[in-house]
Design a protein around this motif. Sequence first.
Motif, PDB file in Angstrom:
ATOM      1  N   TYR A   1      56.786  41.557  59.996  1.00 57.11           N
ATOM      2  CA  TYR A   1      55.892  42.150  59.009  1.00 57.11           C
ATOM      3  C   TYR A   1      56.518  42.128  57.620  1.00 57.11           C
ATOM      4  N   PHE A   2      55.673  41.816  56.622  1.00 54.90           N
ATOM      5  CA  PHE A   2      55.997  42.155  55.242  1.00 54.90           C
ATOM      6  C   PHE A   2      55.551  43.592  55.022  1.00 54.90           C
ATOM      7  N   LEU A   3      56.261  44.327  54.175  1.00 54.64           N
ATOM      8  CA  LEU A   3      55.872  45.679  53.789  1.00 54.64           C
ATOM      9  C   LEU A   3      55.851  45.733  52.271  1.00 54.64           C
ATOM     10  N   MET A   4      54.671  46.054  51.701  1.00 52.31           N
ATOM     11  CA  MET A   4      54.501  46.013  50.251  1.00 52.31           C
ATOM     12  C   MET A   4      53.666  47.195  49.784  1.00 52.31           C
ATOM     13  N   SER A   5      53.859  47.565  48.530  1.00 55.36           N
ATOM     14  CA  SER A   5      53.009  48.578  47.925  1.00 55.36           C
ATOM     15  C   SER A   5      51.644  47.965  47.633  1.00 55.36           C
ATOM     16  N   PRO A   6      50.588  48.768  47.539  1.00 57.99           N
ATOM     17  CA  PRO A   6      49.269  48.211  47.193  1.00 57.99           C
ATOM     18  C   PRO A   6      49.295  47.435  45.889  1.00 57.99           C
ATOM     19  N   GLY A   7      50.077  47.913  44.906  1.00 55.59           N
ATOM     20  CA  GLY A   7      50.161  47.196  43.642  1.00 55.59           C
ATOM     21  C   GLY A   7      50.803  45.827  43.785  1.00 55.59           C
ATOM     22  N   ALA A   8      51.854  45.738  44.614  1.00 56.47           N
ATOM     23  CA  ALA A   8      52.519  44.446  44.829  1.00 56.47           C
ATOM     24  C   ALA A   8      51.600  43.487  45.584  1.00 56.47           C
ATOM     25  N   ILE A   9      50.812  44.018  46.520  1.00 61.98           N
ATOM     26  CA  ILE A   9      49.865  43.165  47.247  1.00 61.98           C
ATOM     27  C   ILE A   9      48.818  42.610  46.288  1.00 61.98           C
ATOM     28  N   ALA A  10      48.318  43.460  45.391  1.00 57.93           N
ATOM     29  CA  ALA A  10      47.333  43.005  44.418  1.00 57.93           C
ATOM     30  C   ALA A  10      47.920  41.921  43.512  1.00 57.93           C
ATOM     31  N   ARG A  11      49.173  42.117  43.096  1.00 57.88           N
ATOM     32  CA  ARG A  11      49.829  41.123  42.233  1.00 57.88           C
ATOM     33  C   ARG A  11      50.025  39.814  42.991  1.00 57.88           C
ATOM     34  N   PHE A  12      50.408  39.902  44.254  1.00 57.56           N
ATOM     35  CA  PHE A  12      50.588  38.688  45.049  1.00 57.56           C
ATOM     36  C   PHE A  12      49.258  37.950  45.205  1.00 57.56           C
ATOM     37  N   GLY A  13      48.187  38.690  45.424  1.00 56.65           N
ATOM     38  CA  GLY A  13      46.871  38.055  45.531  1.00 56.65           C
ATOM     39  C   GLY A  13      46.497  37.312  44.263  1.00 56.65           C
ATOM     40  N   LYS A  14      46.797  37.907  43.104  1.00 52.97           N
ATOM     41  CA  LYS A  14      46.487  37.244  41.835  1.00 52.97           C
ATOM     42  C   LYS A  14      47.322  35.985  41.656  1.00 52.97           C
ATOM     43  N   GLU A  15      48.611  36.063  42.032  1.00 51.68           N
ATOM     44  CA  GLU A  15      49.480  34.890  41.913  1.00 51.68           C
ATOM     45  C   GLU A  15      48.984  33.753  42.803  1.00 51.68           C
ATOM     46  N   CYS A  16      48.530  34.109  44.009  1.00 57.07           N
ATOM     47  CA  CYS A  16      47.996  33.084  44.910  1.00 57.07           C
ATOM     48  C   CYS A  16      46.724  32.470  44.349  1.00 57.07           C
ATOM     49  N   THR A  17      45.870  33.302  43.763  1.00 58.59           N
ATOM     50  CA  THR A  17      44.635  32.791  43.157  1.00 58.59           C
ATOM     51  C   THR A  17      44.955  31.839  42.012  1.00 58.59           C
ATOM     52  N   ASN A  18      45.927  32.209  41.184  1.00 62.80           N
ATOM     53  CA  ASN A  18      46.305  31.354  40.056  1.00 62.80           C
ATOM     54  C   ASN A  18      46.844  30.007  40.507  1.00 62.80           C
ATOM     55  N   GLU A  19      47.491  29.996  41.670  1.00 64.52           N
ATOM     56  CA  GLU A  19      48.056  28.742  42.183  1.00 64.52           C
ATOM     57  C   GLU A  19      47.112  28.014  43.136  1.00 64.52           C
ATOM     58  N   GLY A  20      45.924  28.587  43.348  1.00 64.04           N
ATOM     59  CA  GLY A  20      44.951  27.959  44.231  1.00 64.04           C
ATOM     60  C   GLY A  20      45.334  28.029  45.696  1.00 64.04           C
ATOM     61  N   VAL A  21      46.085  29.075  46.064  1.00 62.65           N
ATOM     62  CA  VAL A  21      46.549  29.249  47.446  1.00 62.65           C
ATOM     63  C   VAL A  21      45.673  30.289  48.137  1.00 62.65           C
ATOM     64  N   CYS A  22      45.215  29.974  49.336  1.00 56.81           N
ATOM     65  CA  CYS A  22      44.388  30.893  50.105  1.00 56.81           C
ATOM     66  C   CYS A  22      45.254  31.681  51.086  1.00 56.81           C
ATOM     67  N   LEU A  23      45.022  32.971  51.150  1.00 59.53           N
ATOM     68  CA  LEU A  23      45.751  33.833  52.078  1.00 59.53           C
ATOM     69  C   LEU A  23      44.976  33.978  53.375  1.00 59.53           C
ATOM     70  N   GLY A  24      45.701  34.034  54.480  1.00 62.38           N
ATOM     71  CA  GLY A  24      45.071  34.253  55.765  1.00 62.38           C
ATOM     72  C   GLY A  24      44.864  35.742  56.011  1.00 62.38           C
ATOM     73  N   THR A  25      44.117  36.046  57.053  1.00 59.74           N
ATOM     74  CA  THR A  25      43.909  37.438  57.455  1.00 59.74           C
ATOM     75  C   THR A  25      44.044  37.548  58.966  1.00 59.74           C
ATOM     76  N   VAL A  26      44.377  38.753  59.413  1.00 64.49           N
ATOM     77  CA  VAL A  26      44.476  39.016  60.841  1.00 64.49           C
ATOM     78  C   VAL A  26      43.980  40.443  61.076  1.00 64.49           C
ATOM     79  N   GLY A  27      43.336  40.661  62.202  1.00 65.91           N
ATOM     80  CA  GLY A  27      42.860  41.986  62.554  1.00 65.91           C
ATOM     81  C   GLY A  27      43.882  42.709  63.420  1.00 65.91           C
ATOM     82  N   MET A  28      44.294  43.900  63.006  1.00 60.78           N
ATOM     83  CA  MET A  28      45.225  44.718  63.775  1.00 60.78           C
ATOM     84  C   MET A  28      44.837  46.180  63.607  1.00 60.78           C
ATOM     85  N   MET A  29      44.945  46.930  64.679  1.00 60.78           N
ATOM     86  CA  MET A  29      44.723  48.374  64.624  1.00 60.78           C
ATOM     87  C   MET A  29      43.386  48.731  63.985  1.00 60.78           C
TER      88      MET A  29
END
Length: 287
Positions: free
Chosen positions: A164-192
């Motif tokens: 597992y990665f463990l991140m603050s909500p703010g860091a997750i939001a920043r990572f999402g923006k960086e991925c969008t800027n680079e045209g990278v798609c993030l995967g998702t998984v259902g847990m709990m």
Amino acid sequence: MALSKNNAKLLTTETKTKAQWAEASPRWLLSVLPSVELEAGTYRVNTVTSTPILMSEHEPGTELKADFTDYHHDPLELELSAIQAVVKIHTQVLDVYNAPFNQLGEQLRLAIEKVKEEEEYRFINSDTYGLKAQCDDTMKFEAEAPTPDSMDDLLHRVWKKPAYFLMSPGAIARFGKECTNEGVCLGTVGMMGSPFMTWRGVPIIPSDKIIPNENGQSDVYLMRVGEENQGVVGLRQSAEDGIEGELGISVRFKYTDKESVSHYLVTKYSSLAVLVPDALSMMTVNV
């Protein structure tokens, strides 16, 4: 004259909710971290010394020569840390105002919620056993931002069964923006029962207990978990000492004072262990 709505309400019973506490969080870290029960309150992490294996040139029928493996003579020992809360409730409340909700039960439920919030906070931030304190210096580094490249740097360090990665909500939001800027798609998984973003197939767990520092920097963790994987594990008191449905949490009646106020002590004994250094890496980034 017709019966008014306000007067009609005098003969009705409202449907009431449990007490809603807005500061409660999902506490995903507590859910995904495997726990080890301790009988005597101390956890010893036995490790081996770096004994080289002596090898000769490989030829058919050649035996592998190895010296004995020694153990560290001063192993790390971790003791359970106590998190406690005192619930006070007047006996008259229990006698007269105990329906439709059990007042003591509700007070204990909210106290246990607060204890669990504190437990997750300490798992990350405790100066003695938190993730930040136990992360080996060789496994820490800084990056400008949580980008695909910097997240891969974490995976480079914890490459053996990263969980597992463990991140603050703010860091997750920043990572999402960086991925969008680079045209990278993030995967998702259902847990709990909830969706989680993933990077390279590894789930990203959010926690609001990762507090940015005065420079606006936040820590990002990657961990391997479980004793069988030589990873990160939570430590808790034996389940025999807990209450039903809340492993490791005990509730004990203390006394009733002269004002007829009853006192109950809620206690959770827990800690965290990083079994080997390469089970945990930490990256500090700007958010």
